[in-house]
Design a protein around this motif. Structure first.
Motif, short mmCIF file in Angstrom:
data_model
loop_
_atom_site.label_atom_id
_atom_site.label_comp_id
_atom_site.label_asym_id
_atom_site.label_seq_id
_atom_site.Cartn_x
_atom_site.Cartn_y
_atom_site.Cartn_z
N SER A 278 -34.08 53.40 67.45
CA SER A 278 -35.01 54.52 67.25
C SER A 278 -34.26 55.84 67.19
CB SER A 278 -36.06 54.56 68.36
OG SER A 278 -36.97 53.49 68.23
N ALA A 279 -33.14 55.93 67.91
CA ALA A 279 -32.37 57.18 67.95
C ALA A 279 -31.85 57.58 66.57
CB ALA A 279 -31.21 57.03 68.93
N CYS A 280 -31.58 56.62 65.71
CA CYS A 280 -31.02 56.97 64.40
C CYS A 280 -32.03 57.69 63.51
CB CYS A 280 -30.42 55.75 63.69
SG CYS A 280 -31.62 54.58 63.06
N GLU A 281 -33.29 57.75 63.94
CA GLU A 281 -34.29 58.53 63.21
C GLU A 281 -34.19 60.02 63.56
OE1 GLU A 281 -36.03 57.15 60.86
OE2 GLU A 281 -35.38 55.12 61.40
N SER A 282 -33.58 60.33 64.72
CA SER A 282 -33.56 61.70 65.22
C SER A 282 -32.18 62.34 65.26
CB SER A 282 -34.13 61.74 66.64
OG SER A 282 -35.45 61.24 66.64
N PHE A 283 -31.12 61.52 65.09
CA PHE A 283 -29.75 62.04 65.16
C PHE A 283 -28.96 61.61 63.94
CE2 PHE A 283 -31.32 62.25 69.42
CZ PHE A 283 -30.76 63.41 69.93
N LYS A 284 -28.27 62.59 63.34
CA LYS A 284 -27.51 62.31 62.11
C LYS A 284 -26.20 61.60 62.41
CE LYS A 284 -29.40 66.08 59.32
NZ LYS A 284 -30.46 66.45 60.28
N GLU A 285 -25.64 61.88 63.59
CA GLU A 285 -24.34 61.33 63.92
C GLU A 285 -24.39 60.66 65.29
OE1 GLU A 285 -20.09 63.40 64.65
OE2 GLU A 285 -20.93 63.70 62.65
N ILE A 286 -24.03 59.38 65.32
CA ILE A 286 -24.02 58.62 66.56
C ILE A 286 -22.60 58.11 66.81
CG2 ILE A 286 -24.84 56.50 67.70
CD1 ILE A 286 -27.51 56.87 66.22
N ILE A 287 -22.15 58.29 68.04
CA ILE A 287 -20.83 57.78 68.44
C ILE A 287 -21.07 56.70 69.50
CG2 ILE A 287 -18.65 58.35 69.58
CD1 ILE A 287 -19.34 61.28 68.26
N ALA A 288 -20.65 55.49 69.20
CA ALA A 288 -20.76 54.38 70.15
C ALA A 288 -19.46 54.32 70.95
CB ALA A 288 -21.00 53.07 69.42
N SER A 289 -19.52 53.71 72.15
CA SER A 289 -18.31 53.63 72.96
C SER A 289 -18.39 52.45 73.92
CB SER A 289 -18.10 54.93 73.76
OG SER A 289 -19.07 55.03 74.80
N ASP A 290 -17.24 51.92 74.29
CA ASP A 290 -17.22 50.89 75.32
C ASP A 290 -15.83 50.79 75.95
OD1 ASP A 290 -19.23 48.81 76.40
OD2 ASP A 290 -17.34 47.71 76.32
N TYR A 291 -15.82 50.25 77.15
CA TYR A 291 -14.58 50.07 77.92
C TYR A 291 -13.73 48.94 77.36
CZ TYR A 291 -11.57 49.25 82.00
OH TYR A 291 -10.51 49.08 82.84
N MET A 292 -14.40 47.93 76.79
CA MET A 292 -13.69 46.71 76.39
C MET A 292 -13.47 46.61 74.89
SD MET A 292 -15.51 43.97 78.87
CE MET A 292 -17.05 44.85 78.88
N ALA B 235 -25.40 55.94 60.40
CA ALA B 235 -25.40 56.98 61.43
C ALA B 235 -24.25 56.83 62.42
CB ALA B 235 -26.73 56.98 62.18
N ILE B 236 -23.84 55.57 62.70
CA ILE B 236 -22.76 55.35 63.67
C ILE B 236 -21.42 55.67 62.98
CG2 ILE B 236 -21.56 53.68 65.15
CD1 ILE B 236 -24.25 52.23 65.48
N LYS B 237 -20.86 56.80 63.36
CA LYS B 237 -19.64 57.30 62.69
C LYS B 237 -18.36 56.78 63.32
CE LYS B 237 -22.29 59.94 60.14
NZ LYS B 237 -22.72 59.43 58.81
N ARG B 238 -18.40 56.53 64.65
CA ARG B 238 -17.18 56.10 65.34
C ARG B 238 -17.54 55.14 66.47
NH1 ARG B 238 -13.92 61.66 66.73
NH2 ARG B 238 -12.11 60.28 66.88
N VAL B 239 -16.60 54.26 66.78
CA VAL B 239 -16.70 53.40 67.96
C VAL B 239 -15.43 53.67 68.78
CG1 VAL B 239 -16.86 51.04 68.84
CG2 VAL B 239 -18.03 51.65 66.71
N LEU B 240 -15.62 54.28 69.96
CA LEU B 240 -14.49 54.75 70.75
C LEU B 240 -14.34 53.97 72.06
CD1 LEU B 240 -15.08 58.62 70.43
CD2 LEU B 240 -13.48 57.22 69.10
N LYS B 241 -13.15 54.03 72.62
CA LYS B 241 -12.92 53.51 73.97
C LYS B 241 -13.55 54.48 74.97
CE LYS B 241 -10.77 50.61 75.54
NZ LYS B 241 -9.52 49.88 75.69
N CYS B 242 -14.09 53.91 76.07
CA CYS B 242 -14.78 54.74 77.05
C CYS B 242 -14.50 54.21 78.46
CB CYS B 242 -16.28 54.69 76.75
SG CYS B 242 -17.31 55.43 78.00
#
Length: 259
Positions: free
Chosen positions: A70-84, A131-138
């Motif tokens: 649902s968030a991709c309807e309200s935000f142009k740029e999404i950055i996902a992240s994970d530790y693994m 919308a998901i522009k990057r997948v980063l370490k977190c």
């Protein structure tokens, strides 16, 4: 209570494809219960116009996308992240539409139905992939959780089923909240969701610890770390079936604003 499973255990033993079994929507799993609850509230939060902006960072995405549909309807740029790394790789597999990627179609269809048109699911998948522009370490235990990457403060943070798994005790939970808060603009929104009262969850045959949360603690921790809770939704579980898989007693969905 399960012994605390720290980062090194996760890196060695967490199997994304086994975890994704929870998200085979419609299969009668514990995941159905959780998804039905949170997807309704994500839809309401992100389609009402109350939480909007340009950039959203998802903290501890895992190998999942349900929290962003649902968030991709309200935000142009999404950055996902994970530790693994293995979770980042699983997420990238879906983003690139590669063979063997997890099939999110039933979940996406359900979200589209909540938003008014079940048949727009393919369009929704395309929109989220765009919308998901990057997948980063977190790492939520670092003062800059995305270190070494430095980003401008975001308009919104989402985090689902992450902090309670990453934190051993209440003080480390508060510290993690402060750390992720550094990624958010003043006045920006934090959207938190997860399980209440859970001390462990199974991923295949492996047991992972969880910090058992209560609504009272979550309210206190948010207030102590500079947030004002705007929406707090809690659903208690009457049924304690499948407690050998995860012993959660309820679910929460919180929208808070950074002071």
């Amino acid at each position: 209570m399960a012994a605390f499973t720290g980062g090194e255990v996760y890196k060695a033993e967490f199997e994304p494809t086994a975890y994704l079994e929870y998200f085979k929507f419609g299969g009668g799993t514990l995941g159905d219960e959780f998804l039905t609850f949170v997807l309704k509230h994500y839809c309401k939060t992100f389609t009402s116009g109350a939480v909007t902006g340009h950039t959203l960072i998802d903290i501890g995405s895992g190998p999942t996308i349900y929290q962003l549909l649902s968030a991709c309807e309200s935000f142009k740029e999404i950055i996902a992240s994970d530790y693994m790394d293995q979770n980042c790789q699983e997420l990238l597999k879906w983003l690139k539409n590669e063979p063997g990627a997890f099939d999110w179609t039933p979940v996406v269809q359900h979200v589209c139905e909540l938003e008014g048109d079940r048949n727009k699911w393919a369009e929704k998948e395309g929109k989220l992939r765009g919308a998901i522009k990057r997948v980063l370490k977190c790492d939520v235990h670092k003062s800059n959780p995305l270190d070494p990457v430095v980003l401008p403060p975001a308009d919104c943070l989402v985090s689902s089923l992450c902090l309670e798994a990453a934190c051993e005790d209440q003080s480390s939970y508060r510290a993690a909240l402060r750390n992720i808060s550094s990624l958010l603009k003043p006045g920006g929104h934090l959207v938190l969701s997860g399980d209440l009262g859970s001390s462990f969850y199974m991923v295949g045959p492996k047991k992972f610890s969880c910090l058992a949360l209560t609504e009272e603690f979550l309210r206190e921790a948010l207030s102590a770390t500079g947030f004002t809770a705007e929406t707090v939704e809690v659903l208690s579980r009457a049924d304690v079936a499948q407690h050998d898989i995860c012993d959660f007693s309820g679910m929460y969905f919180i929208v808070a604003r950074k002071n």
